[in-house]
Scaffold this motif. Structure first.
Motif, PDB file in Angstrom:
ATOM      1  N   TRP A  57       0.851  -1.187   0.000  1.00  0.00           N
ATOM      2  CA  TRP A  57       0.000   0.000   0.000  1.00  0.00           C
ATOM      3  C   TRP A  57       0.886   1.236   0.000  1.00  0.00           C
ATOM      4  CZ3 TRP A  57      -1.950  -4.427   2.023  1.00  0.00           C
ATOM      5  CH2 TRP A  57      -3.273  -4.763   1.661  1.00  0.00           C
ATOM      6  N   ARG A  58       0.614   2.139  -0.929  1.00  0.00           N
ATOM      7  CA  ARG A  58       1.346   3.396  -1.017  1.00  0.00           C
ATOM      8  C   ARG A  58       0.662   4.450  -0.146  1.00  0.00           C
ATOM      9  NH1 ARG A  58       1.255   4.045  -7.573  1.00  0.00           N
ATOM     10  NH2 ARG A  58       2.791   2.452  -8.167  1.00  0.00           N
ATOM     11  N   ARG A  64       5.260   6.832   3.203  1.00  0.00           N
ATOM     12  CA  ARG A  64       5.589   5.518   3.762  1.00  0.00           C
ATOM     13  C   ARG A  64       5.011   4.418   2.883  1.00  0.00           C
ATOM     14  NH1 ARG A  64       1.621   4.280   8.904  1.00  0.00           N
ATOM     15  NH2 ARG A  64      -0.355   4.835   7.862  1.00  0.00           N
ATOM     16  N   VAL A  65       5.535   3.210   3.070  1.00  0.00           N
ATOM     17  CA  VAL A  65       5.071   2.033   2.332  1.00  0.00           C
ATOM     18  C   VAL A  65       4.685   0.975   3.345  1.00  0.00           C
ATOM     19  CG1 VAL A  65       5.797   0.119   0.869  1.00  0.00           C
ATOM     20  CG2 VAL A  65       6.391   2.452   0.228  1.00  0.00           C
ATOM     21  N   LEU A  66       3.467   0.441   3.212  1.00  0.00           N
ATOM     22  CA  LEU A  66       2.983  -0.616   4.082  1.00  0.00           C
ATOM     23  C   LEU A  66       2.974  -1.934   3.325  1.00  0.00           C
ATOM     24  CD1 LEU A  66      -0.082   1.156   5.778  1.00  0.00           C
ATOM     25  CD2 LEU A  66       2.342   1.262   6.413  1.00  0.00           C
ATOM     26  N   LEU A  67       3.331  -3.010   4.012  1.00  0.00           N
ATOM     27  CA  LEU A  67       3.304  -4.347   3.434  1.00  0.00           C
ATOM     28  C   LEU A  67       2.321  -5.207   4.216  1.00  0.00           C
ATOM     29  CD1 LEU A  67       7.099  -5.199   2.949  1.00  0.00           C
ATOM     30  CD2 LEU A  67       5.581  -3.977   1.383  1.00  0.00           C
ATOM     31  N   ALA A  68       1.604  -6.050   3.501  1.00  0.00           N
ATOM     32  CA  ALA A  68       0.768  -7.071   4.129  1.00  0.00           C
ATOM     33  C   ALA A  68       1.419  -8.416   3.873  1.00  0.00           C
ATOM     34  CB  ALA A  68      -0.641  -7.035   3.567  1.00  0.00           C
ATOM     35  N   ASP A 160       4.637  -1.274   8.611  1.00  0.00           N
ATOM     36  CA  ASP A 160       5.229  -0.130   7.928  1.00  0.00           C
ATOM     37  C   ASP A 160       6.688  -0.479   7.641  1.00  0.00           C
ATOM     38  OD1 ASP A 160       6.313   2.239   7.060  1.00  0.00           O
ATOM     39  OD2 ASP A 160       5.483   3.472   8.679  1.00  0.00           O
ATOM     40  N   PHE A 161       7.007  -0.655   6.364  1.00  0.00           N
ATOM     41  CA  PHE A 161       8.346  -1.120   5.965  1.00  0.00           C
ATOM     42  C   PHE A 161       9.302   0.037   5.696  1.00  0.00           C
ATOM     43  CE2 PHE A 161      11.009  -3.948   3.082  1.00  0.00           C
ATOM     44  CZ  PHE A 161      11.372  -4.817   4.107  1.00  0.00           C
ATOM     45  N   SER A 162       8.902   1.247   5.996  1.00  0.00           N
ATOM     46  CA  SER A 162       9.669   2.436   5.611  1.00  0.00           C
ATOM     47  C   SER A 162      11.045   2.484   6.258  1.00  0.00           C
ATOM     48  CB  SER A 162       8.888   3.701   5.973  1.00  0.00           C
ATOM     49  OG  SER A 162       7.634   3.708   5.337  1.00  0.00           O
ATOM     50  N   VAL A 205       8.312  -7.466  -5.922  1.00  0.00           N
ATOM     51  CA  VAL A 205       7.917  -6.169  -5.367  1.00  0.00           C
ATOM     52  C   VAL A 205       9.090  -5.225  -5.537  1.00  0.00           C
ATOM     53  CG1 VAL A 205       7.370  -4.928  -3.236  1.00  0.00           C
ATOM     54  CG2 VAL A 205       6.255  -7.113  -3.735  1.00  0.00           C
ATOM     55  N   GLU A 206       8.828  -3.998  -5.967  1.00  0.00           N
ATOM     56  CA  GLU A 206       9.876  -3.011  -6.215  1.00  0.00           C
ATOM     57  C   GLU A 206       9.615  -1.786  -5.351  1.00  0.00           C
ATOM     58  OE1 GLU A 206      12.393  -3.732  -8.340  1.00  0.00           O
ATOM     59  OE2 GLU A 206      11.473  -5.662  -8.830  1.00  0.00           O
ATOM     60  N   LEU A 207      10.549  -1.473  -4.450  1.00  0.00           N
ATOM     61  CA  LEU A 207      10.406  -0.367  -3.507  1.00  0.00           C
ATOM     62  C   LEU A 207      11.635   0.528  -3.595  1.00  0.00           C
ATOM     63  CD1 LEU A 207       9.240  -2.522  -0.459  1.00  0.00           C
ATOM     64  CD2 LEU A 207       7.782  -1.400  -2.171  1.00  0.00           C
ATOM     65  N   GLU A 208      11.444   1.822  -3.357  1.00  0.00           N
ATOM     66  CA  GLU A 208      12.550   2.750  -3.594  1.00  0.00           C
ATOM     67  C   GLU A 208      12.557   3.858  -2.558  1.00  0.00           C
ATOM     68  OE1 GLU A 208      13.917   5.339  -7.457  1.00  0.00           O
ATOM     69  OE2 GLU A 208      13.279   3.264  -7.773  1.00  0.00           O
ATOM     70  N   ALA A 209      13.763   4.354  -2.279  1.00  0.00           N
ATOM     71  CA  ALA A 209      13.921   5.462  -1.338  1.00  0.00           C
ATOM     72  C   ALA A 209      15.039   6.378  -1.801  1.00  0.00           C
ATOM     73  CB  ALA A 209      14.216   4.942   0.066  1.00  0.00           C
TER      74      ALA A 209
END
Length: 830
Positions: A57-58, A64-68, A160-162, A205-209
């Motif tokens: 979830w964006r 922040r990025v949430l993961l289930a 919250d995976f942030s 899954v692709e996540l970025e910071a």
């Protein structure tokens, strides 16, 4: 049944049964889920959902990025990369660079979720649960992150995976520290999760910071490239990838690694192997490639291997990259795979860092540097999950520079096609480089012996093939080969060919190895070829031709011609005249790599990469075969000749045009050093050339081998003979011909490098005592000769002081501060 044929089905059976087989998986934590004030649906209702392998979830507003997370204890792969990077070749943080691939899993402990890295180096591939547990409990895993569970629903846990994304998982701070740029750390106030960039797909899954690193800003390399060297902002991508499927029987399967496969291996220690077998298990690194019709000799495939070229590469380079990388298609066709491999331009709008794509990145840096190819693999089987190629954009400019320095295409009467020839040579190199680096991501290692077969393999490091034509002019019309070579056809067939399984596969692979050796396909790779004192006479970087001495002579003639014709015509009109010095470097040092090849013949010996079974079957040879004595003596003479003034002195036409860099410009690492202020230093260039040769000739490993070969076979040259020839060509030589401009001064410069090299050899402590005694006696004899032959004029002082230096060192080494040898300007990569 062989160890390999037993291990594969057991490995698959364990994995198919739901166990990882590796030491990382831990039992689930006990305890009920924590009470949550709100449900998962309540907390995510206003957010942008990204359903996939792990639901994302964006939360753009809060950054922040949430993961289930629903599958606890189930391993998957995690890898970092750099969509935006530093731009310094020296630091090594490149755009598109992939990091370490790790196998990880989530596990719950009370109210928190943990991300744990499995220890894939140690395992027990066994159906016995307790046996697996014994290994798992013996070696440490690593907890990479822990976060509070915000809500749970139907065995899914929202976190919250942030905080994970805002940590330095790529090792950026470590790279800066290793290259002495200072201590940097992530500044949370100037870093941010890029929630809008988060993407989820069925298998990844692709996540970025955005990460900003605060530091001192005093390092040379960060000051060279950063807008503010105290504040380095880069982007870190985190890719989370589903593990590949594994078939219990039939279909694609891991292939046991063989040292003559020409490929890379993926390995781990398996403590469940029988006592008579090695616990060190190795698999071939390779993409999953499956025929649609396994019974057909040539078949289409279920899923082809596709590589995509960076849209940032300009024309005509873009077309050259596609053409060169496509060369592998013919080898796959010969191996029985139809339309199994292709190269395309990355479609517009596609995320180049998405781990689902094999990408060839065109990367800019402040200086030229190495290109490389990374194969990201499943540690259980060696299956390649992604190929990531990094090509440095300034490599092509080095080839242009070399070609123009040899052709001198900018003179008033120069043929118009000369400049075109320079560009064609550079593009030919780009095609070869694309094929080479893609080869690494296909699972193929370097083969530095392939140059013995002409265009034997794109996995070699190629030197441009240079010669003089019938008119005595430099000819580089066929500088680089086209297409893959016979070694490349072999490694594609060996690593990817479909031969069934079990004993049938092993028999087919053994037959391939025997046929390749019978065809004379030599193989030598990095661990035996990169050191200056390496011994394998065929494992050569940047050489060409089957005969080392013949190629040395051929390049020597080209070098002489290029120096005789060197002029302002090597430089385009718009360039400042001081750049002539930089263009002199590759001409003056044209034989640098072939000089290393000549040195390999001295104390040299070749050997095979093979197995005990192949040796017993006559398909491989054990032991080391020394280079013949007469060849070694020819090599000693060639290399010591490069220390004579006749070789090192520049002709007047070169000396008369060299000009200091213009205002606004400066010398850099691509230039020769100077101790003469702003002007060109002809003595420093001679010292550099001499240091290049003595560095190879007087390598301690080489000297030790020469001593041993002579001890074993008195017909081979020994250390005394080698040093006698060296000193007869330098300090003890006849007077330098007066016709050589500055010849005597140049010879003295080289002579001093010889003395410094000999003393540094003794001081390094790497010689066997008896070998050091031989060198010490040769140096003592030189000092005595210098005292008895004081010479006249400028040479008198050098002879007297060299003798004094030698005797002082031999009497008390600690009383003498040895001079470091001159630094040679970078040659590779070309």
């Amino acid at each position: 049944m062989s160890r390999a044929s037993l291990a594969r089905p057991l490995l698959l059976a364990v994995l198919m049964a739901g166990a990882t087989g590796f030491a990382g998986a831990a039992p689930s934590a006990a305890g009920a889920a924590p009470a949550a004030a709100k449900s998962l649906a309540d907390l995510t209702r206003a957010l942008q959902p990204q359903p996939g392998f792990i639901d994302v979830w964006r939360d753009v507003d809060k950054g922040r990025v949430l993961l289930a997370v629903g599958a606890l204890e189930q391993p998957f792969m995690l890898v970092s990369s750099l969509p935006y990077a530093l731009g310094s070749n020296d630091v090594g943080l490149d755009r598109g660079q992939a990091g370490e691939m790790r196998m990880v899993h989530f596990e719950r402990h009370g109210a928190r979720l943990f991300l744990v890295q499995d220890n894939t180096n140690y395992t027990a591939v066994s159906q016995d649960r307790d046996e697996r547990a014994a290994v798992r409990e013996s070696f440490s895993n690593s907890v990479l992150w822990a976060g509070e569970i915000l809500a749970s629903d139907n065995d899914r846990y929202l976190v919250d995976f942030s905080s994970f994304l805002l940590a330095d998982h790529h090792g950026i701070a470590g790279s800066l520290a290793r290259t002495r740029q200072g201590t940097y750390a992530v500044d949370p106030a100037r870093s941010a999760v890029l929630a809008a960039e988060a993407k989820a797909f069925p298998d990844n899954v692709e996540l970025e910071a955005l990460l900003t690193f605060a530091g001192p800003g005093q390092g040379e390399y960060v000051r060279q490239v950063a807008a503010d060297p105290a504040s380095l902002s880069m982007r870190q991508r985190i890719s989370m990838v589903r593990l590949p499927r594994l078939e219990a029987a039939g279909g694609w399967h891991p292939r046991p690694y063989h040292p003559y496969s020409g490929g890379f291996d993926s390995s781990y220690f398996d403590y469940a192997t029988p006592m008579s077998d090695s616990i060190d298990v190795h698999w071939q690194v390779r993409h999953r490639l499956e025929k649609t019709d396994p019974s057909a000799t040539v078949s289409t495939v279920k899923k082809p291997i596709v590589y995509y070229v960076d849209r940032g590469a300009p024309e005509p380079i873009r077309s050259a990259l596609i053409a060169g990388a496509s060369w592998w298609a013919s080898a796959f066709e010969k191996a029985g795979f139809k339309d199994a491999y292709r190269v395309e331009l990355l479609p517009e709008g596609v995320d180049a860092q998405d781990i689902r794509y094999n990408v060839i990145s065109w990367v800019h840096r402040a200086t030229r540097g190495w290109s490389y190819g990374n194969a990201l693999t499943d540690p259980r089987t060696g299956q390649i999950l992604r190929g990531a190629v990094t090509l440095g954009s300034q490599r092509v400019r080095q080839d242009i520079l070399i070609a123009e320095s040899l052709l001198a295409p900018y003179g008033k009467n120069a043929p118009a096609d000369k400049h075109q020839l320079a560009e064609e040579m550079a593009l030919a190199r780009v095609r070869q480089l694309a094929a080479h680096e893609v080869g690494h991501t296909l699972g193929f290692a370097h083969n530095f012996a392939a140059s013995r077969m002409g265009n034997g393999s794109v996995m070699d490091y190629p030197h441009p093939i240079l010669a003089l034509n019938d008119k005595g002019e430099v000819d580089l019309s066929n500088a680089y080969g086209v297409g893959v070579g016979p070694w490349d056809d072999y490694i594609v067939n060996y690593i990817y060919g479909d031969f069934g399984g079990g004993q049938q596969e092993q028999a087919a692979l053994a037959k391939l190895r025997a046929a390749a050796r019978a065809a004379g396909l030599l193989y030598s790779s990095d661990q035996d070829d990169r050191a200056p004192g390496a011994s394998h006479p065929d494992g050569l970087l940047w050489d060409f031709g089957p005969d080392t001495l013949k190629t040395w002579d051929q390049l020597g003639a080209v070098r002489q011609r290029a120096l005789q014709t060197f002029s302002t015509a090597v430089l385009p009109d718009a360039r400042q005249i001081g750049e002539l010095e930089a263009r002199l470097v590759p001409v003056y040092l044209l034989q640098r790599y072939q000089g290393e090849a000549v040195a390999r013949l001295i104390g040299g010996g070749d050997f095979d990469y093979t197995s005990a079974g192949d040796v017993r079957a006559g398909a491989g040879r054990a032991g080391i075969r020394s280079t013949p004595a007469d060849v070694q003596r020819q090599a000693i003479n060639r290399l010591t000749d490069s220390l004579r003034a006749e070789y090192l002195t520049l002709p007047p036409n070169v000396l008369d045009v060299l000009t200091p860099p213009a205002a606004g410009y400066a010398r850099n690492r691509e230039y020769f050093a100077t101790k003469m202020g702003s002007v060109f230093d002809a003595l420093s260039i001679a010292e550099t050339g001499a240091a290049q040769s003595t560095g190879f000739l007087l390598d301690p490993g080489r000297i030790n081998r020469v001593a041993w070969q002579h001890a074993r076979d008195s017909k081979q040259p020994g250390v005394q003979e080698l040093l006698s020839v060296l000193l007869q060509k330098t300090w003890k030589r006849a007077p330098v011909p007066a016709a050589l401009t500055g010849g005597e001064a140049v010879q003295l410069a080289a002579d001093w490098v010889v003395v410094d090299s000999l003393l540094n050899l003794l001081d390094g402590g790497q010689l066997h005592p008896q070998v050091a005694a031989e060198v010490r006696e040769a140096v003592r004899e030189l000092a005595q000769w210098l005292q008895k032959n004081p010479a006249q004029g400028v040479a008198a002082g050098s002879r007297r002081q060299a003798a004094e230096l030698i005797m002082a060192y031999l009497t008390d080494p600690r009383s003498v501060k040895l001079r470091p040898l001159p630094v040679v300007p970078p040659g590779a990569p070309i």
